[in-house]
Scaffold this motif. Structure first.
Motif, PDB file in Angstrom:
ATOM      1  N   SER A 156       0.833  -1.195   0.000  1.00 55.63           N
ATOM      2  CA  SER A 156       0.000   0.000   0.000  1.00 55.63           C
ATOM      3  C   SER A 156       0.870   1.249   0.000  1.00 55.63           C
ATOM      4  N   ASN A 157       0.540   2.214  -0.864  1.00 53.34           N
ATOM      5  CA  ASN A 157       1.311   3.457  -0.932  1.00 53.34           C
ATOM      6  C   ASN A 157       0.421   4.697  -0.930  1.00 53.34           C
ATOM      7  N   ALA A 158      -0.838   4.531  -0.496  1.00 55.49           N
ATOM      8  CA  ALA A 158      -1.751   5.671  -0.424  1.00 55.49           C
ATOM      9  C   ALA A 158      -2.894   5.339   0.526  1.00 55.49           C
ATOM     10  N   GLY A 159      -3.479   6.374   1.108  1.00 52.64           N
ATOM     11  CA  GLY A 159      -4.659   6.176   1.935  1.00 52.64           C
ATOM     12  C   GLY A 159      -4.351   5.602   3.310  1.00 52.64           C
ATOM     13  N   ILE A 160      -5.390   5.131   3.980  1.00 52.24           N
ATOM     14  CA  ILE A 160      -5.299   4.572   5.319  1.00 52.24           C
ATOM     15  C   ILE A 160      -4.360   3.372   5.348  1.00 52.24           C
ATOM     16  N   GLU A 161      -3.618   3.215   6.430  1.00 55.39           N
ATOM     17  CA  GLU A 161      -2.717   2.076   6.559  1.00 55.39           C
ATOM     18  C   GLU A 161      -3.523   0.773   6.573  1.00 55.39           C
ATOM     19  N   PRO A 162      -3.054  -0.258   5.860  1.00 55.47           N
ATOM     20  CA  PRO A 162      -3.793  -1.525   5.815  1.00 55.47           C
ATOM     21  C   PRO A 162      -4.056  -2.134   7.182  1.00 55.47           C
ATOM     22  N   ALA A 163      -3.074  -2.076   8.085  1.00 58.89           N
ATOM     23  CA  ALA A 163      -3.253  -2.672   9.407  1.00 58.89           C
ATOM     24  C   ALA A 163      -4.368  -1.977  10.176  1.00 58.89           C
ATOM     25  N   GLU A 164      -4.457  -0.654  10.053  1.00 62.06           N
ATOM     26  CA  GLU A 164      -5.527   0.085  10.717  1.00 62.06           C
ATOM     27  C   GLU A 164      -6.885  -0.295  10.134  1.00 62.06           C
ATOM     28  N   ALA A 165      -6.942  -0.383   8.806  1.00 65.01           N
ATOM     29  CA  ALA A 165      -8.194  -0.771   8.144  1.00 65.01           C
ATOM     30  C   ALA A 165      -8.587  -2.191   8.525  1.00 65.01           C
ATOM     31  N   ARG A 166      -7.616  -3.080   8.530  1.00 66.77           N
ATOM     32  CA  ARG A 166      -7.857  -4.464   8.915  1.00 66.77           C
ATOM     33  C   ARG A 166      -8.418  -4.564  10.323  1.00 66.77           C
ATOM     34  N   ASP A 167      -7.801  -3.850  11.246  1.00 67.72           N
ATOM     35  CA  ASP A 167      -8.264  -3.886  12.632  1.00 67.72           C
ATOM     36  C   ASP A 167      -9.678  -3.324  12.759  1.00 67.72           C
ATOM     37  N   ARG A 168      -9.976  -2.344  11.947  1.00 69.69           N
ATOM     38  CA  ARG A 168     -11.306  -1.729  11.989  1.00 69.69           C
ATOM     39  C   ARG A 168     -12.385  -2.720  11.533  1.00 69.69           C
ATOM     40  N   LEU A 179      -4.152 -12.793  -1.274  1.00 71.43           N
ATOM     41  CA  LEU A 179      -3.424 -13.555  -2.284  1.00 71.43           C
ATOM     42  C   LEU A 179      -2.363 -12.626  -2.850  1.00 71.43           C
ATOM     43  N   ALA A 180      -1.107 -12.903  -2.503  1.00 68.55           N
ATOM     44  CA  ALA A 180       0.001 -12.043  -2.898  1.00 68.55           C
ATOM     45  C   ALA A 180       0.644 -12.567  -4.174  1.00 68.55           C
ATOM     46  N   ILE A 181       0.768 -11.690  -5.180  1.00 66.68           N
ATOM     47  CA  ILE A 181       1.458 -12.031  -6.420  1.00 66.68           C
ATOM     48  C   ILE A 181       2.901 -11.565  -6.270  1.00 66.68           C
ATOM     49  N   LEU A 182       3.845 -12.496  -6.335  1.00 66.51           N
ATOM     50  CA  LEU A 182       5.232 -12.209  -5.979  1.00 66.51           C
ATOM     51  C   LEU A 182       6.104 -11.880  -7.187  1.00 66.51           C
ATOM     52  N   ASP A 183       5.523 -11.295  -8.245  1.00 70.27           N
ATOM     53  CA  ASP A 183       6.322 -11.019  -9.443  1.00 70.27           C
ATOM     54  C   ASP A 183       7.251  -9.825  -9.277  1.00 70.27           C
ATOM     55  N   GLU A 184       6.972  -8.949  -8.310  1.00 70.76           N
ATOM     56  CA  GLU A 184       7.826  -7.778  -8.090  1.00 70.76           C
ATOM     57  C   GLU A 184       8.501  -7.773  -6.727  1.00 70.76           C
ATOM     58  N   PHE A 185       7.775  -8.212  -5.697  1.00 62.34           N
ATOM     59  CA  PHE A 185       8.294  -8.149  -4.332  1.00 62.34           C
ATOM     60  C   PHE A 185       8.197  -9.541  -3.695  1.00 62.34           C
ATOM     61  N   PRO A 186       9.313 -10.260  -3.617  1.00 59.51           N
ATOM     62  CA  PRO A 186       9.271 -11.621  -3.083  1.00 59.51           C
ATOM     63  C   PRO A 186       8.893 -11.692  -1.610  1.00 59.51           C
ATOM     64  N   TRP A 187       8.967 -10.561  -0.903  1.00 62.34           N
ATOM     65  CA  TRP A 187       8.629 -10.526   0.526  1.00 62.34           C
ATOM     66  C   TRP A 187       7.170 -10.158   0.771  1.00 62.34           C
ATOM     67  N   LEU A 188       6.387 -10.070  -0.292  1.00 63.31           N
ATOM     68  CA  LEU A 188       5.031  -9.545  -0.153  1.00 63.31           C
ATOM     69  C   LEU A 188       4.135 -10.438   0.707  1.00 63.31           C
ATOM     70  N   GLU A 189       4.383 -11.740   0.706  1.00 62.26           N
ATOM     71  CA  GLU A 189       3.568 -12.627   1.544  1.00 62.26           C
ATOM     72  C   GLU A 189       3.713 -12.258   3.016  1.00 62.26           C
ATOM     73  N   GLU A 190       4.943 -11.970   3.445  1.00 62.81           N
ATOM     74  CA  GLU A 190       5.171 -11.573   4.833  1.00 62.81           C
ATOM     75  C   GLU A 190       4.475 -10.245   5.133  1.00 62.81           C
ATOM     76  N   TYR A 191       4.497  -9.332   4.181  1.00 64.52           N
ATOM     77  CA  TYR A 191       3.797  -8.048   4.349  1.00 64.52           C
ATOM     78  C   TYR A 191       2.309  -8.268   4.558  1.00 64.52           C
ATOM     79  N   PHE A 192       1.717  -9.154   3.756  1.00 59.85           N
ATOM     80  CA  PHE A 192       0.299  -9.467   3.914  1.00 59.85           C
ATOM     81  C   PHE A 192       0.026 -10.063   5.292  1.00 59.85           C
ATOM     82  N   GLU A 193       0.899 -10.961   5.733  1.00 58.64           N
ATOM     83  CA  GLU A 193       0.709 -11.595   7.040  1.00 58.64           C
ATOM     84  C   GLU A 193       0.713 -10.559   8.161  1.00 58.64           C
ATOM     85  N   GLU A 194       1.608  -9.587   8.065  1.00 61.12           N
ATOM     86  CA  GLU A 194       1.765  -8.617   9.142  1.00 61.12           C
ATOM     87  C   GLU A 194       0.743  -7.479   9.070  1.00 61.12           C
TER      88      GLU A 194
END
Length: 240
Positions: A156-168, A179-194
């Motif tokens: 995410s690079n705009a708007g409300i932080e995902p973690a805040e939205a998730r908690d809400r 579902l993370a597509i890892l074609d650009e950022f191989p660490w994206l799965e961990e980002y989704f988890e957190e």
């Protein structure tokens, strides 16, 4: 406690063999909706035209899978398909649709194939997408279990932080899966988890290409239909 990936793979294999016999959460067998599912696709600038197309084609292919069709029907699923990019950009592509018979999933796939293309946006506002997707449950997605199924190949690079939205939204009992597509950022799965997933039974799966995307989405949809929150702890379920 994380569920071993081997156990997840075995569960999915058994579901593929047993189909509707295993796919019967409360509310699905008497004609009433048991699961309401928002499918939120990434239509941001980080997604190329080809990547957006394979998201659409991948969802159509997954809905045509017999095991997925049986699971959706047995769960009495209601499904809506949307796309997002920047803040407050969530756009409903297919409105709430009841999938009460296996053949309904095939019809939903046909509607995905018939969608107009060329609706890509700019930034990637995952938090905003979560908040806007949650609002859709007040417009027809009434069910004991409410799930947001969010796809992205970026952070995410705009708007409300995902973690805040998730908690809400999880305070409302809504589950957010990813579902993370890892074609650009191989660490994206961990980002989704957190920062993205949350709620009862939440999990993230990942994909590298079109083939693995369809396989991951197929497994994900089946798990979302049959896995009850008490039996499905938070987990990472990356596609090998």
């Amino acid at each position: 406690m994380e569920m071993p990936r081997a156990v997840i793979a075995l569960l999915v294999a058994l579901l593929g063999l047993c189909g509707a016999a295993l796919a019967a959460p409360p509310g699905g067998t008497d004609g009433k909706a048991g699961v309401a599912l928002v499918l939120a696709l990434d239509g941001s600038a980080s997604i190329t035209t080809g990547d957006l197309e394979f998201q659409l084609q991948g969802h159509a292919a997954a809905f045509r899978d017999p095991a997925v069709a049986d699971a959706l029907a047995s769960a009495g699923a209601q499904v809506t398909l949307a796309a997002y990019s920047g803040p407050n950009s969530l756009r409903v592509l297919i409105p709430w649709t009841a999938l009460t018979k296996p053949e309904d999933a095939g019809r939903f796939a046909d509607r995905i194939d018939a969608l107009p293309r060329g609706f890509q946006g700019d930034s990637t506002a995952i938090g905003s997408a979560i908040v806007e997707a949650a609002k859709l449950f007040d417009r027809g997605g009434k069910a004991p279990r409410q799930v947001i199924d969010l796809v992205s190949n970026g952070f995410s690079n705009a708007g409300i932080e995902p973690a805040e939205a998730r908690d809400r939204v999880t305070k409302r009992g809504i589950t957010v899966n990813g579902l993370a597509i890892l074609d650009e950022f191989p660490w994206l799965e961990e980002y989704f988890e957190e920062s993205v997933i949350g709620g009862p039974g939440s999990f993230v799966k990942s994909a590298l290409d079109k083939d693995s995307f369809v396989a991951a989405l197929r497994q994900k949809l089946i798990l979302e239909m049959v896995a009850l929150p008490d039996h499905m702890p938070n987990q990472s379920a990356a596609t090998p």
